[in-house]
Design a protein around this motif. Structure first.
Motif: not given
Length: 908
Positions: A342, A345, A613, A702, A722, A725-726
């Motif tokens: 992602t 990350t 992620e 995280r 979640r 993560f984008w």
């Protein structure tokens, strides 16, 4: 100014909507004093007046409206009916007078009559060749007839289909008509100031033929082609046999095809001087327009004329650009960031690499101004292509230039990173004596500090691990929900300072691994040891107290506990992972405490552990129970058996190789060899142990980002937690600082999710080269690509630990796959430390990517599991359940004719 007609000078003051694209471009050429034959234009007002003169304008719109874009027959029918009506009309009287004014006093002058549609010759659509042109028109009557033909051609079938294909509206078609003095050319053609075949913007392509340029436009005549540099003198000529050409019809109106005389058929239509002169004219037009141009030209009695220009509407990928070649490789880093990753990350990893390697240069004594001069290198150690993380190999090699012995370090780096395809575009610098003297202090500082770091490594590692442990213990996961998003971001920045800004020890140790491993390999080669790679692997096996194997050992100890308690063992073997932890709290508090201890110590060590992620055991402990169940299926798999297994091969190899080294090199060199071996073992051990700190560091971040996602979803900034993560770290930090360029994140997240969805269905190569911009006009292809033979009987890779195993393949790609191995051969694309608990129940290990120092190879050696890594096309060739015979020493996999039954038989 007459509303119906405009001279070339007057046209420059009229809008495009009144004179159309072609006339607008002609007006520009005339205004800029380019050699353009005299011309005038019947305006769009004249076109509308002509259609209104007999009231057919509304009827035409009705015909257009009834066209079915999916039915070619309806397009053809409408075109035919409209053109017939227009051609049957007399020309409006005022338009006739306007034409008469243009040709007055120009007896004997012939004209070209061309369309200039409002949508024509624009940036998006050229309409080239879609409308009719009438050439060599002489006299009032011929010109009037030609004007009607050109007006009607705005509605011909070709033009209407072109509009539909390019998405240009069919409604309210407007056209002007150009009347231009005809050049009875000796040579004519077309010039593109950017090459339409190669896509090069630094080369022009000139096409020319004898006679009239209509021969090229219509495709009737063969043309010579000249590729010429815009800023050079190189000309690449393709001279064709030109058998026909177009000239003025004997009757005066239009053209006729004639045969080319034999002596001129293979004669170039342009001289070198004419090519350069034409190139220079085209370059002037393109430079003033600041855009590549498609230019029609003519040559008469040695004089060049430009008949029209329009922007080039499409170019292929520039195959001539070979500047800025960049090499990308993920043979090593794919272990840490497997598969699609992602944006959060990648952005976090990229920032971390920049920070850590900046510190490393400082530790090596590099001056601050030199570090700043290399900021571009430091900020681009990693790349992101189709959702995968790659190393920018160019910059890794450039970093080695700060160390002495570039060629040796380059070779060692390639061995450590598992680069199967070394490149030579970054080479050691050839320096003058004065330059070497200037560089010497830096190299000496780097060497002294690096060697000092190597000597102090045990102490440095202990300090690093203690510092990390102190920071880790101060971090309270349970209270993150009480902090605001701004406080959470400030906490992340605090970790940046206390952890990432103090990460030089692992990097210096990586250099230690790289150099000692390379030195060890060269020792074995110098001693004449056969199969030095295999021997080196065997010597590096069996190192005790490596953290990467500790999770496995703790799980095996937990299995020993379960084997002593049959009812508890049955619960773990038969129970549901989803509520197992809850059941264990009541069934056996002591074992429940062991599970909680494992999760706290190693709960972040999972498949894809460095991907923010990834779901860890903290969110879902199911993987831990799957591994326990796996271990319990093998009663021979105990902690005691594993410990006994670890060191056997190592001692056997030492007893064989040490005497051989002494016999070949002498006792002194043997002692030196043993010292290098110990250094390498120690460096690898330190690396594996510090990797756990890296894993847990990522876990802290995280948890912070997950809590930010929880709150942003709670407040409606994101659709789901979640979705965080984008986003990227930079976007989150900028949002906190008031520097955000976009704060509506939902459409941004949706767009990224849609783009990345397609990336899951592909597997880019581990190694490729790009030119210029990596994401533009580059195909991500392995340069040494060979067709995968899915019927191959034998596959070859890098042997990492000896042993011959016959068994069935178990393909595993994620924690969601069936994890019960029970002696089968584990086969996958890549691994990271989180895979280690699966290894003990595997009969053997096959990994498509990797090197002898990759994690899978290191752990396989520690656990004594036959392993082969770096097998091209492995998972595309072998099928789940297929029977194979693998040789961990030779690095071969032989496919058996029939499937084996039962557990694998380790024949090692």
């Amino acid at each position: 100014m007459n509303a119906l007609i405009a001279s070339s000078h007057e046209a420059g003051f009229l809008p495009l909507t009144e004179i159309g694209g072609k006339a607008s471009n002609l007006a520009w050429l005339s205004d800029n004093a380019f050699p353009v034959p005299a011309w005038s234009v019947l305006t769009v007002s004249a076109f509308r007046q002509q259609l209104r003169s007999e009231g057919i304008d509304a009827w035409i719109e009705q015909c257009i409206a009834r066209i079915d874009s999916k039915d070619p027959a309806s397009v053809a029918d409408a075109a035919s009916r409209i053109q017939d009506r227009i051609l049957a009309m007399p020309l409006d009287a005022e338009i006739r007078v306007a034409i008469a004014d243009v040709i007055a006093g120009r007896e004997g002058v012939r004209f070209a009559v061309r369309s200039s549609v409002v949508d024509e010759d624009g940036d998006a659509a050229s309409f080239a060749g879609q409308m009719d042109s009438q050439l060599y028109c002489l006299g009032q009557e011929a010109i009037e007839k030609a004007v009607l033909v050109v007006m009607a051609s705005a509605f011909n079938e070709r033009a209407l289909i072109y509009r539909l294909h390019r998405g240009v509206s069919l409604e309210h078609i407007q056209a002007a008509v150009i009347l231009q003095e005809m050049v009875d050319s000796d040579v004519a053609g077309v010039m593109f100031t950017a090459h339409p075949v190669t896509g090069s913007r630094r080369h022009a392509l000139i096409s020319g033929t004898w006679g009239c340029g209509e021969g090229i436009v219509s495709g009737l005549c063969v043309a010579d082609e000249f590729t010429v540099e815009l800023d050079g003198s190189t000309i690449d000529s393709t001279i064709q046999e030109k058998d026909t050409y177009l000239v003025m019809h004997d009757g005066g109106h239009g053209t006729v095809e004639r045969e080319v005389e034999e002596r001129r058929r293979l004669q170039p239509v342009l001289t070198t001087e004419q090519i350069i002169a034409l190139r220079d004219l085209g370059k002037q037009v393109a430079n003033l327009k600041r855009f590549p141009q498609d230019i029609e030209w003519a040559l008469k009695d040695g004089e060049l004329y430009l008949l029209q220009t329009r922007p080039v509407t499409s170019l292929p990928a520039n195959t001539s650009v070979k500047a800025h070649p960049l090499v990308w490789d993920n043979s090593n880093i794919q272990e840490s960031y497997c598969g699609v990753t992602t944006p959060l990350t990648f952005s976090f990893a990229q920032r971390a690499y920049t920070t850590v390697y900046t510190q490393t240069l400082r530790v090596l004594g590099v001056r601050e101004e030199v570090i700043e001069a290399h900021r571009g290198m430091l900020e681009n150690m990693l790349a992101f292509v189709r959702g995968r993380i790659y190393y920018n190999i160019n910059n890794w090699y450039r970093g080695l230039l700060f160390l002495p012995s570039f060629s040796t370090n380059k070779e060692d780096l390639e061995r450590m990173m598992g680069l199967q395809d070394p490149v030579d575009m970054i080479q050691d610098q050839t320096l003058t004596f004065i330059e070497k003297l200037k560089r010497l202090p830096q190299l000496l500082r780097a060497l002294i500090r690096m060697l000092s770091g190597f000597r102090k490594m045990p102490l440095m590692v202990a300090d690093f691990r203690q510092h990390f442990e102190n920071t880790y213990q101060d971090f309270d996961r349970s209270t993150l929900h009480t902090r605001s998003p701004g406080e959470l971001i400030r906490l992340a920045r605090h970790l940046d300072k206390v952890l990432l800004d103090n990460w030089t020890t692992p990097i210096i140790n990586d250099f230690y691994v790289m150099m000692s491993n390379g030195k060890l390999h060269r020792f074995l080669v110098k001693a004449g040891i056969s199969d030095p790679g295999i021997i080196q692997n065997n010597l590096l096996s069996g190192e005790a107290e490596i953290e990467s194997t500790e999770p496995t050992k703790m799980l095996l100890g937990m299995c020993d506990y379960l084997r002593e308690r049959p009812s508890l063992r049955r619960l773990v073997v038969n129970g549901d992972n989803q509520d197992m932890l809850k059941r264990l709290r009541h069934a056996d508090p002591n074992f429940h405490a062991l599970c909680q201890e494992y999760i706290e110590r190693y709960g972040d060590r999972v498949m894809g552990e460095l991907k923010l992620e990834s779901i860890t055991l903290r969110q879902d402990p199911g993987f831990m129970f799957s591994v326990l169940r796996n271990f319990l299926s093998r009663d021979d798999l105990t902690l005691e058996a594993l410990n006994n297994r670890e060191s056997a091969l190592r001692h056997e190899t030492e007893n064989t190789i040490f005497p051989q080294v002494e016999a070949a090199l002498g006792r002194r060199q043997r002692r030196k060899f043993e010292n290098v071996l110990q250094q390498c073992r120690s460096a690898i051990k330190h690396r594996e142990n510090m990797r756990l700190a890296r894993t847990r560091t990522f876990a802290l971040y995280r948890d912070i980002f997950i809590e930010i996602g929880n709150q942003l979803a709670f407040y409606g900034n994101l659709d789901a937690p979640r979705d965080i993560f984008w986003l990227t770290v930079d976007e989150l930090y900028a949002w906190n600082d008031g520097r955000a360029v976009q704060t509506d994140w939902k459409p941004l997240v949706a767009a990224r999710q849609a783009e990345y969805q397609g990336y899951h269905d592909e597997e880019p190569p581990h190694h490729f080269i790009t030119h210029d911009v990596p994401y533009l006009h580059n195909e991500y292809r392995y340069p040494h690509e060979q067709t995968i033979d899915e019927d191959a009987s034998t596959l070859r890779g890098i042997g990492c630990y000896p042993g011959v195993v016959e068994g069935n393949i178990r393909l595993i790609f994620s924690p969601d796959d069936e994890l019960n191995l029970n002696g089968q051969i584990l086969c996958t694309v890549r691994t990271d430390p989180g895979w280690a608990p699966l290894f003990p129940t595997a009969g053997g290990l096959l990994v498509e990517r990797g090197s002898t120092l990759s994690h899978s190879a290191v752990v396989a050696r520690e656990l004594g599991i036959p392993a082969v890594v770096g097998v091209p096309g492995l998972t595309a060739i072998l099928k789940d359940g297929e029977a194979v015979r693998m040789d961990g020493a030779a690095g071969t996999i032989h496919r058996c004719a029939s499937e084996l039954s039962g557990e694998a038989d380790d024949a090692a």
